[in-house]
Design an enzyme around this catalytic site. Structure first.
Site, PDB file in Angstrom:
ATOM      1  NE  ARG A 308      -4.086   0.221   1.822  1.00  0.00           N
ATOM      2  CZ  ARG A 308      -5.203   0.649   1.212  1.00  0.00           C
ATOM      3  NH1 ARG A 308      -5.339   1.938   0.923  1.00  0.00           N
ATOM      4  NH2 ARG A 308      -6.144  -0.186   0.889  1.00  0.00           N
ATOM      5  CD  GLU A 739      -6.886   2.859   6.758  1.00  0.00           C
ATOM      6  OE1 GLU A 739      -5.835   2.295   7.096  1.00  0.00           O
ATOM      7  OE2 GLU A 739      -7.610   2.457   5.820  1.00  0.00           O
TER       8      GLU A 739
END
Length: 792
Positions: A308, A739
């Site tokens: 990621r 997030e």
């Protein structure tokens, strides 16, 4: 939807009545569990003797690896993480023995009587040492587009550098905890503070050597997770389950704060190297990144986190020639793990550093360079992994926030302030966020639900997500209420339980509402279809009705349901009634309808399932569509630094966040504010230090500094974008929020750098790292100050 419903546990949180693991009432058979861990970062276990421990009154069990009935492994992905150390320990805090006793005092006495002999071995405690010793966790990963080498050679300007970013402690209010209660035969009930009940269930079963259908894991609520309980809550559950199985009595383990910080993993430290080519206008032409991650002693989720990070090294910017290579290095520290952003912050800070350096090199405003390099709408809109950036909100957000924050005016005022003040300097920075929403491990993008409707018209919802303070259950309550057309107080969301909803994914990747909300809607649609069919038979007995229902996550009005055969029929579930809008006389209350359905033998219970469509990712090729959509946001932050002490003050922050059609604006605002402040901690005060023996030096709140009320911006202006629904088919056209706001804190970090740069009149590039502690700020200032002769 846009309803501000208070968090379902808000009153309980304030009054202390909300029940967490440590609050669960158990009978007088309850035992306390204690984990005895390694004091060495790396050592061989030469011998141990537990005989004296077993003589202590009140001690019911003491266990070593030999006493484990099943597998001595609890690695979530790779079997490299023993439940209890066998012949070697690889970090300070690694579990070696387990004790179950009637009191905590007896547990401590037992620990003191354990005889164990270690032979210390050389330890690797940082990334550079791991690199020097070639101590890789696994093979490197890479993603590339274009011809970076050629483009760098042809670029008019090329700069390179290195960036260090620090670890971060999760600092959830509730430490890791689990209560295990034995049942009949091999049955065991596990109450766990876990973000991933199904994985906890699987690992407990494997450790005990039993089948998964013998293990029930339940999660009522978690006192904060932030990723730290996605995999590492499994540890405490496995340890408590072993002691419970050995004693056949309930056993609870709740880690003391210091032990929790010593034993558990953190956000991954990164050492990033970069080289970038650009033209006179600051347009990016080529970027090359080398990401080096500190994985700790075991794999955990390090490679998914690295992946990621690599997928977010572009952040909001189009780069035609792009190369990023990542490596995870093995060190003798606790296995690092998931934390809010899951590698995204470490990737984004790299490209934001590059953009800032380009601007300073060209003597331009960094905001101007950012705008020029944003992903485009119709062109320049493909990422380095070949996903098209659809529904791009970057330009819209930029225009709005530059205006609302009065950026240009304040930039001039700050420049004037800095010219007039020697010992105080101000800085200003704007940073964007483009964050991909979905698990990059594609099969994890699925969720299940179970919905029961009772004859009194109340609804009980079970889903696979976990409530950890983020408001997931409140949103699910609202979704169910709107889909049924009833008041939210008629809906109860039950504790997450693996016997009700099996095989679930972790509540992570900001996807809790997206996945579980759609699964709940799917179950409700099934029930509504049955109701529609029966009402059609009652209201139009001569017509055969074949109902159909939209499942597009809110593309129809609230409570809408349609079925057609022969003639048109439109049924609405609204205001606690079910009615045919074409025939006003056809109307029944929701409660009366449920009684009627029961009399007519209609099932009012259904399971639901959802899997995210249109995504797919080939990690070996570095190509595909890993994300269902992107969340966008921007922040403008202004800071003041004291050049004599390195102290900084966050004066003002403006945030504009894209949330689609917000299901609950109050909860979403809380997530934006909280995520941002947690990010500010990572960027400024939260410094983690180990000594030369691998002991954590910052293992308590007096040595580890999370943000306090004094760190909140003095002027904090947060706004959610309006009238920008998510068009890809999410629940109620909403967007994930957990997030993305975290990375907006990079605006604070770069505003501090801007203020430091002002000390040298923006003539030289400050040496900078993350977090920007007082020491980092002072050292950077000292290197920028012109040399002065001492006065007599």
């Amino acid at each position: 939807m846009n309803t501000i419903l208070p968090h379902d546990s808000a009153v309980g949180h304030v009054t202390g009545e909300a029940v967490y693991i440590d609050d669960i009432l158990v009978n007088n058979q309850l035992l306390i569990g204690k984990v005895v861990y390694s004091p060495h970062a790396h050592a061989r276990i030469k011998s141990f003797d537990l005989s004296e421990v077993r003589k202590i009154p009140g001690v019911h069990a003491v266990m070593c690896y030999k006493d484990i009935p099943g597998h001595n492994q609890m690695g979530p992905v790779v079997n490299d993480e023993p439940v209890l150390a066998e012949n070697e320990v690889t970090f300070v805090g690694q579990a070696v023995f387990l004790v179950a006793a009637e009191t905590e005092e007896q547990c401590r006495e037992a620990e003191n009587l354990i005889k164990i002999e270690y032979e210390p071995l050389d330890a690797i405690l940082d990334i550079k040492t791991a690199i020097a010793k070639s101590n890789l966790m696994g093979p490197p990963r890479k993603i590339e587009r274009g011809s970076v080498g050629v483009a760098l050679k042809s670029s008019k300007h090329v700069i390179s550098g290195e960036l260090k970013t620090g670890a971060q402690e999760h600092w959830y209010l509730e430490t890791q905890a689990s209560l295990c209660v034995p049942g009949e035969g091999n049955e065991i009930n596990v109450f766990s503070s876990t973000q991933h009940p199904s994985e906890t269930q699987a690992l407990v079963a494997e450790v005990l050597g039993i089948k998964r259908n013998e293990v029930v894991v339940e999660v009522k609520r978690i006192g904060g997770g932030f990723g730290g309980k996605e995999t590492q809550a499994n540890h405490v559950a496995c340890w408590a389950a072993l002691l419970c199985n050995a004693t056949k009595r309930p056993v609870k383990i709740r880690l003391f704060r210091d032990d929790d910080m010593i034993m558990t993993g953190k956000r991954h430290r990164f050492l990033t190297k970069y080289e970038v080519g650009f033209n006179d206008d600051g347009i990016l032409q080529a970027v090359e990144f080398e990401l080096n991650s500190d994985g700790g002693a075991a794999t955990d989720l390090s490679f998914a986190i690295l992946e990621r990070a690599m997928l977010h090294t572009d952040n909001a910017y189009y780069v035609p020639n792009f190369f990023v290579e990542g490596r995870v290095w093995k060190t003798n520290l606790p296995s690092n793990t998931a934390m809010r952003g899951f590698g995204g912050p470490q990737g984004m800070v790299a490209i934001e550093t590059v953009i800032d350096r380009i601007a300073r090199y060209l003597k331009k405003d960094p905001t101007e360079i950012r705008r020029k390099n944003f992903y485009g709408i119709e062109s320049r809109n493909t990422t380095h992994y070949e996903e098209v950036v659809e529904n791009n909100r970057l330009h819209m957000i930029y225009e709005q926030i530059v205006k609302s924050s009065e950026y240009e005016k304040r930039r001039k005022e700050i420049d004037e302030f800095n010219k007039k003040n020697e010992f105080y300097k101000k800085g200003l920075a704007l940073t964007p966020v483009k964050f991909g929403i979905s698990f990059t491990t594609t099969f994890l993008n699925q969720a299940g639900a179970l919905v029961n409707v009772y004859m009194d018209g109340t609804v009980l919802v079970n889903h696979g997500g976990t409530e950890m303070g983020q408001g997931l259950n409140t949103k699910i309550q609202q979704i169910a209420a709107v889909e049924f057309g009833i008041n939210p107080d008629r809906v109860k969301v039950n504790a997450t339980n693996t016997s009700k909803v099996p095989n679930t994914s972790a509540t992570a990747a900001s996807s809790g509402s997206d996945l579980n909300g759609m699964a709940v809607k799917n179950a409700i649609d099934t029930i509504k279809e049955r109701i529609l069919k029966e009402l059609a038979a009652i209201w139009s007995p001569q017509q055969s009705t074949n109902p159909s229902i939209s499942t597009e996550g809110g593309s129809q009005p609230d409570g809408w349901l349609a079925g057609a055969s022969g003639g048109h029929q439109s049924i609405l579930f609204k205001d606690s009634f079910i009615f045919d809008s074409d025939h006003p006389d056809r109307k029944i209350s929701f409660t009366d309808a449920m009684k009627e359905m029961n009399l007519r033998q209609v099932s009012l219970s259904a399971t639901g399932f959802y899997k995210t469509p249109t995504i797919g990712w080939d990690k070996n090729k570095g190509r595909g569509k890993p994300f269902f959509y992107y969340s966008f946001g921007m922040a403008v932050s202004e800071v003041l630094i004291d050049v004599l002490t390195g102290q900084h003050t966050l004066l003002r922050t403006d945030i504009l966040q894209d949330v689609g059609d917000s299901i609950n604006p109050g909860i979403d605002m809380g997530q934006v504010e909280g995520g941002f402040i947690q990010g500010v901690g990572w960027c400024t005060t939260e410094e983690i230090k180990w000594d030369t023996q691998g002991n954590l030096m910052t293992h308590s709140p007096d040595t580890y500094k999370i943000p306090t009320v004094q760190d909140i911006p003095k002027d904090f202006r947060v706004k959610l974008m309006e009238s920008v629904p998510n068009l890809v088919g999410t629940i109620r056209r909403s967007k994930a929020i957990g997030e993305p706001p975290f990375m907006l804190s990079l605006s604070v970090w770069l505003a501090i750098k801007d203020a430091i740069s002002a000390v040298g009149n923006h003539e030289n590039e400050p040496e900078f790292s993350l977090p920007a502690t007082n020491e980092v700020i002072l050292m950077a200032i000292e290197k920028l100050k012109p040399s002065r002769s001492l006065r007599p």
